[in-house]
Write a protein that holds these residues in place. Structure first.
Motif, PDB file in Angstrom:
ATOM      1  N   ASP A   1       0.659  -1.229   0.012  1.00 44.87           N
ATOM      2  CA  ASP A   1      -0.010  -0.176  -0.102  1.00 44.87           C
ATOM      3  C   ASP A   1       1.032   1.194  -0.028  1.00 44.87           C
ATOM      4  O   ASP A   1       0.516   2.230   0.068  1.00 44.87           O
ATOM      5  CB  ASP A   1      -1.021  -0.001   1.120  1.00 44.87           C
ATOM      6  CG  ASP A   1      -1.785  -1.127   1.435  1.00 44.87           C
ATOM      7  OD1 ASP A   1      -2.186  -1.407   0.132  1.00 44.87           O
ATOM      8  OD2 ASP A   1      -2.383  -1.639   2.383  1.00 44.87           O
ATOM      9  N   ARG A   2       2.249   0.928  -0.093  1.00 43.64           N
ATOM     10  CA  ARG A   2       3.008   2.176   0.188  1.00 43.64           C
ATOM     11  C   ARG A   2       3.662   2.684  -1.308  1.00 43.64           C
ATOM     12  O   ARG A   2       3.919   1.998  -2.072  1.00 43.64           O
ATOM     13  CB  ARG A   2       4.237   1.607   1.014  1.00 43.64           C
ATOM     14  CG  ARG A   2       5.235   2.703   1.447  1.00 43.64           C
ATOM     15  CD  ARG A   2       6.292   2.182   2.600  1.00 43.64           C
ATOM     16  NE  ARG A   2       6.966   1.016   1.994  1.00 43.64           N
ATOM     17  CZ  ARG A   2       8.159   1.085   2.224  1.00 43.64           C
ATOM     18  NH1 ARG A   2       8.965   2.098   2.805  1.00 43.64           N
ATOM     19  NH2 ARG A   2       9.082  -0.103   1.759  1.00 43.64           N
ATOM     20  N   VAL A   3       3.326   4.084  -1.367  1.00 47.82           N
ATOM     21  CA  VAL A   3       4.175   4.487  -2.518  1.00 47.82           C
ATOM     22  C   VAL A   3       5.652   4.740  -2.154  1.00 47.82           C
ATOM     23  O   VAL A   3       6.238   5.286  -1.272  1.00 47.82           O
ATOM     24  CB  VAL A   3       3.642   6.127  -2.712  1.00 47.82           C
ATOM     25  CG1 VAL A   3       4.332   6.599  -3.825  1.00 47.82           C
ATOM     26  CG2 VAL A   3       2.109   6.284  -3.039  1.00 47.82           C
ATOM     27  N   VAL A   4       6.424   4.149  -3.320  1.00 51.39           N
ATOM     28  CA  VAL A   4       7.757   3.855  -2.895  1.00 51.39           C
ATOM     29  C   VAL A   4       8.716   4.593  -3.966  1.00 51.39           C
ATOM     30  O   VAL A   4       9.900   4.417  -4.042  1.00 51.39           O
ATOM     31  CB  VAL A   4       8.247   2.551  -2.922  1.00 51.39           C
ATOM     32  CG1 VAL A   4       7.622   1.760  -1.986  1.00 51.39           C
ATOM     33  CG2 VAL A   4       7.843   1.798  -4.399  1.00 51.39           C
ATOM     34  N   ASN A   5       8.134   5.621  -4.500  1.00 49.48           N
ATOM     35  CA  ASN A   5       8.938   6.426  -5.324  1.00 49.48           C
ATOM     36  C   ASN A   5      10.031   6.944  -5.062  1.00 49.48           C
ATOM     37  O   ASN A   5      11.413   6.988  -5.796  1.00 49.48           O
ATOM     38  CB  ASN A   5       8.055   7.559  -6.257  1.00 49.48           C
ATOM     39  CG  ASN A   5       7.019   7.404  -6.918  1.00 49.48           C
ATOM     40  OD1 ASN A   5       6.420   6.043  -6.928  1.00 49.48           O
ATOM     41  ND2 ASN A   5       6.694   8.105  -8.194  1.00 49.48           N
ATOM     42  N   ASP A   6      10.005   7.511  -3.665  1.00 47.30           N
ATOM     43  CA  ASP A   6      11.275   8.102  -3.473  1.00 47.30           C
ATOM     44  C   ASP A   6      11.872   7.374  -1.906  1.00 47.30           C
ATOM     45  O   ASP A   6      12.705   8.085  -1.291  1.00 47.30           O
ATOM     46  CB  ASP A   6      10.896   9.570  -2.753  1.00 47.30           C
ATOM     47  CG  ASP A   6      10.165  10.386  -3.691  1.00 47.30           C
ATOM     48  OD1 ASP A   6      10.856  10.484  -4.757  1.00 47.30           O
ATOM     49  OD2 ASP A   6       9.039  11.125  -3.273  1.00 47.30           O
ATOM     50  N   VAL A   7      11.704   6.051  -2.056  1.00 48.29           N
ATOM     51  CA  VAL A   7      12.323   5.161  -1.064  1.00 48.29           C
ATOM     52  C   VAL A   7      13.281   4.574  -1.628  1.00 48.29           C
ATOM     53  O   VAL A   7      13.365   4.445  -2.845  1.00 48.29           O
ATOM     54  CB  VAL A   7      11.040   4.188  -0.509  1.00 48.29           C
ATOM     55  CG1 VAL A   7      11.573   2.979   0.234  1.00 48.29           C
ATOM     56  CG2 VAL A   7       9.896   4.574  -0.206  1.00 48.29           C
ATOM     57  N   ALA A   8      14.482   4.527  -0.832  1.00 44.54           N
ATOM     58  CA  ALA A   8      15.715   4.280  -1.352  1.00 44.54           C
ATOM     59  C   ALA A   8      15.397   2.623  -1.743  1.00 44.54           C
ATOM     60  O   ALA A   8      14.808   1.829  -1.111  1.00 44.54           O
ATOM     61  CB  ALA A   8      16.869   4.450  -0.354  1.00 44.54           C
ATOM     62  N   PRO A   9      16.324   2.185  -2.840  1.00 48.36           N
ATOM     63  CA  PRO A   9      16.171   0.898  -3.227  1.00 48.36           C
ATOM     64  C   PRO A   9      16.394   0.030  -2.011  1.00 48.36           C
ATOM     65  O   PRO A   9      15.591  -1.169  -1.987  1.00 48.36           O
ATOM     66  CB  PRO A   9      17.401   0.587  -4.062  1.00 48.36           C
ATOM     67  CG  PRO A   9      17.602   2.032  -4.662  1.00 48.36           C
ATOM     68  CD  PRO A   9      17.423   2.868  -3.444  1.00 48.36           C
TER      69      PRO A   9
END
Lengths: 373, 226
Positions: free
Chosen positions: A66-74
């Protein structure tokens, strides 16, 4: 475990006026094995790298769970990747290779040991744990690379052509191994390949891409039997579907397809659809799978309206089946897949019947499948 | 090693910790420029690549071991660190004697690799000789060569042609092996090569034309990607 969702995702590289991936929309279910397939440069690896976080998303949203991960580090996306190169850490043994990522993440020693041994058992490489990569075969190295991903127990596995460095025999074997493994692990897997056989045999669902666009996303069966356009029809299947350009005419109430060496009747249901859509008198492209050309006398007798004659230019007998490269039908060679026990030979004229219920008909301009639209 | 992520720059301490875990405590991480580091590792690493601890590494195997160490390092950074980077690796040196030269060579190797081989991220100085030579040719001379050799430079913008030729040269111009590698029928490959012959007037199955096409492809990447 988690699903992955891509919403209107674009990738544009600086300085390029064309997007490498355009308006990519896809919902990948939890535990699904999804295959991205297409020719070189179609955007499949770029899409995978965006999901991995190795490429920035130019536009759109990427969800893992459910989490938007566009800006989450790999490293914080809870994914594990397996690449084509499957480079192992050459100065570490197999155990250390598999344990390294967990050690880096400060897992407890006993937990690392449990996970490594469990993964090794699953991959049947327990006896190799003390070996250095140099002492392993290609297939064993590939299994270690998989093991390194498995021990992470990620939400999603990302695999980029992981089998393309293996020889044909090993590839077939590893194909089955990965499929089995993913079923057992019950984890979402996104797998990139340009090999349509790999895609067809491994994927719960396949996304065919071309020039950065999704062409069709469907199950293997759906893609094979109901391709939405000429590209998908030609890409899926080996040998590829035969395409013959010709004209639709109406004679005595029957719709006929005419091209060089071909004059066959279109079945009533399909004919009505073509009439309704205004294709009578127009040029179209007919697609015929090689296995839908039959040389059996029983089939020919039962299909008097779809019999064609052609000369065999080349025949390839594979034992259980034979490929006939036929001349005189349309502009290009037509390939028929017939029984390997057929006594047909090169230079011979052959009579074949087309299974007209299985043909595909494409608009010559839009290249869309008229019967599926 | 040079990092290419657009927004993030790893801290020295973080990076050093990861590299120590990966290589050994006996390593030195030297920041050179922004997002550019020199990693000095002990030559014992080369021996550790060998199957058995006691095995001595032969001189001819050094390069092979260096390539696998560099590829492993790149893989580790990508998989575990989660970033994209370029790695160049050099042959063993005595730092007090040739560190400056080694740094210059590695930096040049990464630059040449990024310029001429876009998809590759691990670069070796001993594999970019031709690229180094071409890079030194003045722009007008390059352009003249390009103009004289191919009226159809757009051929090299077609990804299919480029990937076909890349594979063809990688497989030492062997048609059957190239077809296998590209997962296409031999006849499809021959058709593509014939098409190129018709359109560019260059038959890559002939040695001389193959050289010209190889040079054209390398130069095209430099002249068009400015």
């Amino acid at each position: 475990m988690a699903g992955v969702r891509l919403e209107h995702v674009y990738k544009k590289y600086p300085g390029s006026d064309k997007a490498s991936v355009t308006d990519f929309n896809l919902d990948i279910a939890d535990k699904e094995f999804l295959v991205l397939v297409g020719p070189s440069g179609c955007g499949k690896s770029t899409t995978l790298r965006m999901i991995a976080g190795l490429e920035e998303i130019s536009e759109g949203k990427l969800y893992i769970g459910d989490r938007v991960v566009n800006d989450v580090a790999p490293k914080d996306r809870d994914i594990a990747m397996v690449f084509q190169s499957y480079a192992l850490y050459p100065h570490m043994n197999v155990y250390q290779n598999m344990a390294f990522g967990l050690k880096l993440r400060k897992f407890r020693k006993d937990e690392i040991d449990r996970r490594v041994r469990e993964a090794a058992r699953t991959l049947e490489i327990e006896h190799l744990l003390d070996r250095k990569p140099k002492a392993l075969s290609g297939g064993q190295r590939q299994r270690v690379a998989l093991g390194r991903a498995i021990v992470r127990e990620p939400q999603v596995f990302l695999m980029d052509e992981p089998l393309s460095n293996l020889d044909a025999k090993l590839r077939t074997q590893m194909r089955a191994n990965i499929s089995k493994l993913m079923k057992r692990l019950e984890t979402t897997c996104i797998y990139v390949t340009h090999d349509q056989t790999e895609a067809m045999t491994m994927g719960d669902r396949i996304v065919v891409m071309k020039d950065g666009f999704i062409q069709q996303a469907a199950t293997p069966d759906e893609l094979y039997n109901h391709p939405v356009n000429l590209f998908v029809a030609g890409f899926i299947g080996a040998p590829a579907m035969n395409f013959i350009t010709g004209q639709l005419t109406e004679e005595g109430g029957a719709v006929r397809f005419k091209a060089t060496g071909i004059n066959v009747a279109i079945p009533a249901g399909k004919a009505q659809l073509l009439r309704d859509k205004g294709y009578i008198g127009r040029e179209i492209i007919v697609g015929i799978r090689p296995e839908d050309l039959h040389e059996e006398p029983v089939f020919i007798e039962a299909s008097p309206n779809s019999v064609i004659s052609a000369s065999i230019e080349v025949s390839e007998n594979l034992g259980h089946e034979m490929f006939l490269y036929l001349n005189g039908l349309g502009k290009d060679n037509v390939i028929a897949r017939v029984d390997g026990r057929s006594q047909l030979q090169e230079g011979q004229n052959v009579k074949l019947a087309i299974d007209m219920n299985k043909i595909h008909i494409f608009d010559k301009d839009t290249e869309l499948n008229i019967l599926e639209a | 090693m040079s990092e290419q992520a657009e927004n993030r720059e790893p801290s020295y301490v973080e990076l050093e910790k990861v590299l120590r875990s990966y290589l050994s405590d006996e390593m030195l991480l030297i920041p050179l420029r922004e997002r550019e580091w020199l990693i000095l590792g002990t030559d014992r690493l080369l021996a550790e690549v060998e199957t058995n601890e006691g095995d001595m590494i032969e001189r001819g195997e050094t390069k092979e071991a260096l390539v696998s160490l560099a590829t492993g390092l790149h893989q580790m950074i990508t998989e575990e660190w989660g970033g994209d980077c370029h790695v160049a690796v050099g042959e063993p040196i005595i730092p007090t004697e040739s560190l400056v030269y080694a740094v210059a060579t590695l930096r040049e190797t990464i630059n040449l690799g990024r310029k001429f081989h876009m998809g590759m991220q691990v670069h070796m100085p001993w594999l970019v000789h031709l690229e180094r030579l071409l890079s030194g040719i003045p722009e007008p001379v390059r352009s003249r060569f390009m103009d004289e050799m191919s009226g159809r430079q757009d051929l090299f913008t077609d990804p299919e042609t480029v990937s076909t030729l890349d594979a063809f040269f990688a497989m030492d111009c062997n048609v059957s092996e190239t077809a296998k590698r590209l997962f296409i029928h031999r006849n499809t490959l021959l058709y593509r090569l014939d098409k190129l012959k018709q359109e560019a007037g260059l038959d890559v199955r002939s040695f001389n034309d193959a050289i010209l096409v190889r040079l054209l492809m390398l130069l095209y990447k430099v002249t068009k990607r400015k």
